[in-house]
Design a protein around this motif. Structure first.
Motif, PDB file in Angstrom:
ATOM      1  N   LYS A   7     -17.671  32.654  29.032  1.00 64.92           N
ATOM      2  CA  LYS A   7     -17.805  31.999  27.617  1.00 64.92           C
ATOM      3  C   LYS A   7     -17.854  30.446  28.036  1.00 64.92           C
ATOM      4  CE  LYS A   7     -15.934  35.856  24.907  1.00 64.92           C
ATOM      5  NZ  LYS A   7     -16.688  36.564  25.532  1.00 64.92           N
ATOM      6  N   ALA A  10     -21.116  29.556  29.521  1.00 63.05           N
ATOM      7  CA  ALA A  10     -22.164  29.196  28.719  1.00 63.05           C
ATOM      8  C   ALA A  10     -22.209  28.128  27.769  1.00 63.05           C
ATOM      9  CB  ALA A  10     -22.185  30.758  27.954  1.00 63.05           C
ATOM     10  N   GLU A  11     -21.119  27.617  27.674  1.00 67.72           N
ATOM     11  CA  GLU A  11     -20.885  26.308  26.879  1.00 67.72           C
ATOM     12  C   GLU A  11     -21.830  25.071  27.139  1.00 67.72           C
ATOM     13  OE1 GLU A  11     -16.989  25.087  26.449  1.00 67.72           O
ATOM     14  OE2 GLU A  11     -16.362  26.817  25.016  1.00 67.72           O
ATOM     15  N   TRP A  16     -27.157  30.097  25.641  1.00 67.65           N
ATOM     16  CA  TRP A  16     -26.700  31.149  26.651  1.00 67.65           C
ATOM     17  C   TRP A  16     -25.308  31.522  25.771  1.00 67.65           C
ATOM     18  CZ3 TRP A  16     -28.661  33.169  31.285  1.00 67.65           C
ATOM     19  CH2 TRP A  16     -29.793  32.545  31.605  1.00 67.65           C
ATOM     20  N   THR A  17     -25.075  32.595  25.960  1.00 65.52           N
ATOM     21  CA  THR A  17     -23.577  33.257  25.418  1.00 65.52           C
ATOM     22  C   THR A  17     -22.976  34.169  26.757  1.00 65.52           C
ATOM     23  OG1 THR A  17     -24.673  35.181  24.742  1.00 65.52           O
ATOM     24  CG2 THR A  17     -24.530  33.689  23.087  1.00 65.52           C
ATOM     25  N   ILE A  23     -23.502  36.016  31.909  1.00 64.08           N
ATOM     26  CA  ILE A  23     -23.830  35.164  30.938  1.00 64.08           C
ATOM     27  C   ILE A  23     -25.531  35.637  30.349  1.00 64.08           C
ATOM     28  CG2 ILE A  23     -22.510  33.110  31.248  1.00 64.08           C
ATOM     29  CD1 ILE A  23     -24.993  32.009  33.149  1.00 64.08           C
ATOM     30  N   LYS A  25     -29.407  35.177  27.828  1.00 63.46           N
ATOM     31  CA  LYS A  25     -30.117  34.544  26.802  1.00 63.46           C
ATOM     32  C   LYS A  25     -31.321  35.128  26.534  1.00 63.46           C
ATOM     33  CE  LYS A  25     -32.282  30.102  25.955  1.00 63.46           C
ATOM     34  NZ  LYS A  25     -32.227  28.570  26.412  1.00 63.46           N
TER      35      LYS A  25
END
Length: 90
Positions: A7, A10-11, A16-17, A23, A25
């Motif tokens: 997490k 991805a930030e 992206w998550t 991760i 997308k």
């Protein structure tokens, strides 16, 4: 190889998550040829890195999941490949 919090990783990557140990997308393109061209371009980069994405393609969409299996999660390899994908998708 240090495993990163997905997490947090991805930030810093737009769109992206982060999941449990990956991760992800979804990339969308104008058509199949553009999506396939993106995949071909990334395939060369991934092969050079010896780090291969999990991905799925239907028409103009490429769903990507990145994780470093031998490390058990997200590593700098995944971040580097995600950044290459971002650059190639522009």
């Amino acid at each position: 190889m240090d495993v990163l919090n997905p997490k947090d990783a991805a930030e810093d990557l737009p769109g992206w998550t982060g999941g449990d140990d990956f991760i992800t997308k979804v990339f969308k393109f104008e058509d199949f040829a553009e999506a396939f061209g993106f995949m071909s371009h990334i395939a060369v980069i991934a092969n050079t890195m010896d780090h291969h994405p999990e991905w799925y393609n239907v028409y103009n969409r490429v769903d990507v999941t990145l994780t470093t299996h031998d490390a058990g999660g997200v590593t700098e390899k995944d971040i580097k490949l995600a950044k290459a994908m971002e650059k190639a998708a522009k």
